[in-house]
Write a protein that holds these residues in place. Sequence first.
Motif, PDB file in Angstrom:
ATOM      1  N   PRO A   8      33.262  40.329  44.525  1.00  0.00           N
ATOM      2  CA  PRO A   8      34.012  39.212  44.361  1.00  0.00           C
ATOM      3  C   PRO A   8      33.290  38.071  45.285  1.00  0.00           C
ATOM      4  N   SER A   9      33.637  36.926  44.916  1.00  0.00           N
ATOM      5  CA  SER A   9      33.194  35.662  45.870  1.00  0.00           C
ATOM      6  C   SER A   9      33.913  35.593  47.221  1.00  0.00           C
ATOM      7  N   GLU A  10      33.489  35.085  47.954  1.00  0.00           N
ATOM      8  CA  GLU A  10      33.854  34.850  49.446  1.00  0.00           C
ATOM      9  C   GLU A  10      35.178  33.758  49.166  1.00  0.00           C
ATOM     10  N   LEU A  11      35.036  32.779  48.228  1.00  0.00           N
ATOM     11  CA  LEU A  11      36.257  32.128  47.893  1.00  0.00           C
ATOM     12  C   LEU A  11      37.056  32.714  47.377  1.00  0.00           C
ATOM     13  N   GLU A  12      36.924  33.649  46.434  1.00  0.00           N
ATOM     14  CA  GLU A  12      38.086  34.382  45.991  1.00  0.00           C
ATOM     15  C   GLU A  12      38.776  34.904  46.709  1.00  0.00           C
ATOM     16  N   VAL A  13      38.190  35.708  47.810  1.00  0.00           N
ATOM     17  CA  VAL A  13      38.753  36.438  48.649  1.00  0.00           C
ATOM     18  C   VAL A  13      39.487  35.756  49.777  1.00  0.00           C
ATOM     19  N   GLN A  14      39.001  34.522  50.076  1.00  0.00           N
ATOM     20  CA  GLN A  14      40.002  33.446  50.982  1.00  0.00           C
ATOM     21  C   GLN A  14      41.093  33.028  50.138  1.00  0.00           C
ATOM     22  N   PHE A  15      40.861  32.714  48.992  1.00  0.00           N
ATOM     23  CA  PHE A  15      41.880  32.282  48.125  1.00  0.00           C
ATOM     24  C   PHE A  15      43.166  33.257  48.053  1.00  0.00           C
ATOM     25  N   ALA A  16      42.934  34.609  47.787  1.00  0.00           N
ATOM     26  CA  ALA A  16      43.869  35.456  47.583  1.00  0.00           C
ATOM     27  C   ALA A  16      44.485  35.722  48.898  1.00  0.00           C
ATOM     28  N   LYS A  17      43.851  35.617  49.994  1.00  0.00           N
ATOM     29  CA  LYS A  17      44.446  35.717  51.223  1.00  0.00           C
ATOM     30  C   LYS A  17      45.458  34.541  51.425  1.00  0.00           C
ATOM     31  N   ALA A  18      44.944  33.595  51.057  1.00  0.00           N
ATOM     32  CA  ALA A  18      46.079  32.016  51.436  1.00  0.00           C
ATOM     33  C   ALA A  18      46.976  32.564  50.379  1.00  0.00           C
ATOM     34  N   LEU A  19      47.103  33.110  49.035  1.00  0.00           N
ATOM     35  CA  LEU A  19      48.119  33.184  48.363  1.00  0.00           C
ATOM     36  C   LEU A  19      49.049  34.045  49.141  1.00  0.00           C
ATOM     37  N   GLU A  20      48.592  35.438  49.554  1.00  0.00           N
ATOM     38  CA  GLU A  20      49.403  36.098  50.311  1.00  0.00           C
ATOM     39  C   GLU A  20      49.965  35.630  51.393  1.00  0.00           C
ATOM     40  N   ASN A  21      49.582  34.701  52.158  1.00  0.00           N
ATOM     41  CA  ASN A  21      49.922  34.204  53.260  1.00  0.00           C
ATOM     42  C   ASN A  21      50.992  33.210  52.880  1.00  0.00           C
ATOM     43  N   VAL A  22      51.393  32.781  51.750  1.00  0.00           N
ATOM     44  CA  VAL A  22      52.200  31.827  51.411  1.00  0.00           C
ATOM     45  C   VAL A  22      53.322  32.190  50.493  1.00  0.00           C
ATOM     46  N   ALA A  23      53.456  33.902  50.643  1.00  0.00           N
ATOM     47  CA  ALA A  23      54.538  34.251  49.956  1.00  0.00           C
ATOM     48  C   ALA A  23      55.866  33.836  50.329  1.00  0.00           C
ATOM     49  N   SER A  24      56.299  33.769  51.618  1.00  0.00           N
ATOM     50  CA  SER A  24      57.404  33.192  51.695  1.00  0.00           C
ATOM     51  C   SER A  24      57.836  31.784  51.007  1.00  0.00           C
TER      52      SER A  24
END
Length: 74
Positions: A8-24
């Motif tokens: 994966p690209s670094e941006l993909e990984v960061q974006f996935a983590k950002a989505l996880e962080n905004v679950a609430s």
Amino acid sequence: MKTTVYNPSELEVQFAKALENVASILESNLPGSRIIEVENSSKEDNPILKFKINDTDGDPHEIVVKVIQTPDKF
């Protein structure tokens, strides 16, 4: 930033983590539903997030989001 690795690209990984962080925040936009768990497979070729959700009736559901970065266009 030029992307040299896509799987994966670094941006993909960061974006996935950002989505996880905004679950609430996502949950607050799903009236009556609750996000029970988020599985983040960020080491995959394209990161995959699985949102486990209980709806208003308490029934379990799963929403899958796959993060894909398209090739840079410079």
